[in-house]
Design a protein around this motif. Structure first.
Motif, PDB file in Angstrom:
ATOM      1  N   VAL A  22       0.863  -1.180   0.000  1.00 46.13           N
ATOM      2  CA  VAL A  22       0.000   0.000   0.000  1.00 46.13           C
ATOM      3  C   VAL A  22       0.899   1.229   0.000  1.00 46.13           C
ATOM      4  O   VAL A  22       1.825   1.330   0.813  1.00 46.13           O
ATOM      5  CB  VAL A  22      -0.927   0.015   1.238  1.00 46.13           C
ATOM      6  N   VAL A  23       0.669   2.156  -0.926  1.00 46.08           N
ATOM      7  CA  VAL A  23       1.457   3.383  -1.022  1.00 46.08           C
ATOM      8  C   VAL A  23       0.538   4.596  -1.075  1.00 46.08           C
ATOM      9  O   VAL A  23      -0.582   4.519  -1.569  1.00 46.08           O
ATOM     10  CB  VAL A  23       2.391   3.384  -2.257  1.00 46.08           C
ATOM     11  N   ASP A  24       1.019   5.711  -0.546  1.00 46.09           N
ATOM     12  CA  ASP A  24       0.325   6.990  -0.654  1.00 46.09           C
ATOM     13  C   ASP A  24       0.832   7.706  -1.893  1.00 46.09           C
ATOM     14  O   ASP A  24       2.041   7.853  -2.079  1.00 46.09           O
ATOM     15  CB  ASP A  24       0.600   7.864   0.565  1.00 46.09           C
ATOM     16  N   ALA A  25      -0.084   8.138  -2.751  1.00 47.29           N
ATOM     17  CA  ALA A  25       0.306   8.812  -3.987  1.00 47.29           C
ATOM     18  C   ALA A  25      -0.865   9.652  -4.495  1.00 47.29           C
ATOM     19  O   ALA A  25      -2.025   9.337  -4.220  1.00 47.29           O
ATOM     20  CB  ALA A  25       0.712   7.790  -5.036  1.00 47.29           C
ATOM     21  N   PRO A  26      -0.568  10.704  -5.254  1.00 54.03           N
ATOM     22  CA  PRO A  26      -1.650  11.535  -5.793  1.00 54.03           C
ATOM     23  C   PRO A  26      -2.425  10.875  -6.921  1.00 54.03           C
ATOM     24  O   PRO A  26      -3.587  11.194  -7.138  1.00 54.03           O
ATOM     25  CB  PRO A  26      -0.933  12.794  -6.285  1.00 54.03           C
ATOM     26  N   ASN A  27      -1.773   9.941  -7.669  1.00 50.31           N
ATOM     27  CA  ASN A  27      -2.480   9.242  -8.741  1.00 50.31           C
ATOM     28  C   ASN A  27      -1.842   7.878  -8.983  1.00 50.31           C
ATOM     29  O   ASN A  27      -0.818   7.538  -8.382  1.00 50.31           O
ATOM     30  CB  ASN A  27      -2.531  10.082 -10.026  1.00 50.31           C
ATOM     31  N   GLU A  28      -2.441   7.108  -9.873  1.00 47.00           N
ATOM     32  CA  GLU A  28      -2.024   5.725 -10.119  1.00 47.00           C
ATOM     33  C   GLU A  28      -0.616   5.625 -10.702  1.00 47.00           C
ATOM     34  O   GLU A  28       0.152   4.741 -10.346  1.00 47.00           O
ATOM     35  CB  GLU A  28      -3.028   5.068 -11.068  1.00 47.00           C
ATOM     36  N   ASN A  29      -0.264   6.544 -11.585  1.00 42.81           N
ATOM     37  CA  ASN A  29       1.066   6.498 -12.200  1.00 42.81           C
ATOM     38  C   ASN A  29       2.172   6.747 -11.183  1.00 42.81           C
ATOM     39  O   ASN A  29       3.225   6.098 -11.228  1.00 42.81           O
ATOM     40  CB  ASN A  29       1.176   7.510 -13.344  1.00 42.81           C
ATOM     41  N   VAL A  30       1.954   7.660 -10.274  1.00 33.69           N
ATOM     42  CA  VAL A  30       2.947   7.933  -9.231  1.00 33.69           C
ATOM     43  C   VAL A  30       3.053   6.736  -8.296  1.00 33.69           C
ATOM     44  O   VAL A  30       4.145   6.382  -7.855  1.00 33.69           O
ATOM     45  CB  VAL A  30       2.589   9.227  -8.465  1.00 33.69           C
ATOM     46  N   ALA A  31       1.931   6.090  -8.011  1.00 33.19           N
ATOM     47  CA  ALA A  31       1.949   4.886  -7.167  1.00 33.19           C
ATOM     48  C   ALA A  31       2.796   3.798  -7.813  1.00 33.19           C
ATOM     49  O   ALA A  31       3.599   3.137  -7.139  1.00 33.19           O
ATOM     50  CB  ALA A  31       0.527   4.388  -6.929  1.00 33.19           C
ATOM     51  N   ARG A  32       2.653   3.595  -9.117  1.00 34.52           N
ATOM     52  CA  ARG A  32       3.473   2.606  -9.831  1.00 34.52           C
ATOM     53  C   ARG A  32       4.959   2.947  -9.723  1.00 34.52           C
ATOM     54  O   ARG A  32       5.790   2.086  -9.453  1.00 34.52           O
ATOM     55  CB  ARG A  32       3.087   2.559 -11.312  1.00 34.52           C
ATOM     56  N   ASP A  33       5.305   4.207  -9.953  1.00 35.00           N
ATOM     57  CA  ASP A  33       6.703   4.624  -9.890  1.00 35.00           C
ATOM     58  C   ASP A  33       7.291   4.417  -8.497  1.00 35.00           C
ATOM     59  O   ASP A  33       8.438   3.999  -8.362  1.00 35.00           O
ATOM     60  CB  ASP A  33       6.853   6.089 -10.291  1.00 35.00           C
ATOM     61  N   ARG A  34       6.515   4.692  -7.462  1.00 34.71           N
ATOM     62  CA  ARG A  34       7.006   4.510  -6.091  1.00 34.71           C
ATOM     63  C   ARG A  34       7.244   3.042  -5.775  1.00 34.71           C
ATOM     64  O   ARG A  34       8.211   2.695  -5.103  1.00 34.71           O
ATOM     65  CB  ARG A  34       6.040   5.130  -5.096  1.00 34.71           C
ATOM     66  N   VAL A  35       6.388   2.168  -6.276  1.00 37.38           N
ATOM     67  CA  VAL A  35       6.577   0.732  -6.046  1.00 37.38           C
ATOM     68  C   VAL A  35       7.810   0.237  -6.795  1.00 37.38           C
ATOM     69  O   VAL A  35       8.620  -0.515  -6.242  1.00 37.38           O
ATOM     70  CB  VAL A  35       5.321  -0.065  -6.453  1.00 37.38           C
ATOM     71  N   PHE A  36       7.981   0.653  -8.050  1.00 36.03           N
ATOM     72  CA  PHE A  36       9.192   0.290  -8.789  1.00 36.03           C
ATOM     73  C   PHE A  36      10.436   0.734  -8.018  1.00 36.03           C
ATOM     74  O   PHE A  36      11.403  -0.014  -7.885  1.00 36.03           O
ATOM     75  CB  PHE A  36       9.207   0.933 -10.178  1.00 36.03           C
ATOM     76  N   SER A  37      10.421   1.944  -7.503  1.00 33.58           N
ATOM     77  CA  SER A  37      11.557   2.493  -6.784  1.00 33.58           C
ATOM     78  C   SER A  37      11.816   1.739  -5.485  1.00 33.58           C
ATOM     79  O   SER A  37      12.959   1.354  -5.189  1.00 33.58           O
ATOM     80  CB  SER A  37      11.306   3.976  -6.496  1.00 33.58           C
ATOM     81  N   ASN A  38      10.766   1.501  -4.696  1.00 29.99           N
ATOM     82  CA  ASN A  38      10.920   0.844  -3.391  1.00 29.99           C
ATOM     83  C   ASN A  38      11.380  -0.599  -3.523  1.00 29.99           C
ATOM     84  O   ASN A  38      12.339  -1.017  -2.868  1.00 29.99           O
ATOM     85  CB  ASN A  38       9.611   0.894  -2.605  1.00 29.99           C
ATOM     86  N   ILE A  39      10.717  -1.367  -4.348  1.00 36.33           N
ATOM     87  CA  ILE A  39      11.067  -2.788  -4.482  1.00 36.33           C
ATOM     88  C   ILE A  39      12.418  -2.926  -5.173  1.00 36.33           C
ATOM     89  O   ILE A  39      13.223  -3.780  -4.805  1.00 36.33           O
ATOM     90  CB  ILE A  39       9.960  -3.552  -5.223  1.00 36.33           C
ATOM     91  N   GLN A  42      15.083  -2.201  -2.519  1.00 34.30           N
ATOM     92  CA  GLN A  42      15.135  -3.216  -1.462  1.00 34.30           C
ATOM     93  C   GLN A  42      15.768  -4.516  -1.947  1.00 34.30           C
ATOM     94  O   GLN A  42      16.471  -5.182  -1.191  1.00 34.30           O
ATOM     95  CB  GLN A  42      13.735  -3.521  -0.937  1.00 34.30           C
ATOM     96  N   HIS A  43      15.515  -4.887  -3.197  1.00 34.91           N
ATOM     97  CA  HIS A  43      15.945  -6.186  -3.701  1.00 34.91           C
ATOM     98  C   HIS A  43      17.018  -6.100  -4.780  1.00 34.91           C
ATOM     99  O   HIS A  43      17.412  -7.123  -5.339  1.00 34.91           O
ATOM    100  CB  HIS A  43      14.736  -6.967  -4.239  1.00 34.91           C
ATOM    101  N   GLY A  44      17.476  -4.889  -5.082  1.00 34.44           N
ATOM    102  CA  GLY A  44      18.516  -4.719  -6.088  1.00 34.44           C
ATOM    103  C   GLY A  44      18.062  -5.087  -7.482  1.00 34.44           C
ATOM    104  O   GLY A  44      18.805  -5.710  -8.233  1.00 34.44           O
ATOM    105  N   LEU A  45      16.838  -4.702  -7.840  1.00 27.45           N
ATOM    106  CA  LEU A  45      16.252  -5.064  -9.130  1.00 27.45           C
ATOM    107  C   LEU A  45      16.087  -3.843 -10.016  1.00 27.45           C
ATOM    108  O   LEU A  45      15.973  -2.711  -9.539  1.00 27.45           O
ATOM    109  CB  LEU A  45      14.879  -5.707  -8.925  1.00 27.45           C
ATOM    110  N   LYS A  46      16.026  -4.094 -11.324  1.00 22.37           N
ATOM    111  CA  LYS A  46      15.694  -3.049 -12.279  1.00 22.37           C
ATOM    112  C   LYS A  46      14.192  -3.105 -12.549  1.00 22.37           C
ATOM    113  O   LYS A  46      13.533  -4.103 -12.262  1.00 22.37           O
ATOM    114  CB  LYS A  46      16.472  -3.266 -13.572  1.00 22.37           C
TER     115      LYS A  46
END
Length: 58
Positions: A22-39, A42-46
């Motif tokens: 679950v992420v806080d974001a102003p819209n769906e696209n920003v939520a996707r970008d935050r998940v890509f960045s966080n995961i 954390q796991h050293g992935l592209k």
């Protein structure tokens, strides 16, 4: 800001691992970008190694 539940899978040593976060974001696209960045950090992935299957607003 809204809360979004993002689920999907990412490549790990044993195949694919599923996630749901679950992420806080102003819209769906920003939520996707935050998940890509966080995961990715954390796991050293592209971004190409992470697959988002669903994004839903709460």
């Amino acid at each position: 800001m809204s809360q979004f539940t993002v689920s999907g899978q990412f490549q790990s040593r044993d195949g694919y691992s599923e996630f749901q976060t679950v992420v806080d974001a102003p819209n769906e696209n920003v939520a996707r970008d935050r998940v890509f960045s966080n995961i990715g950090s954390q796991h050293g992935l592209k971004r190409t190694q992470i697959e988002i299957t669903e994004v839903s607003a709460q």
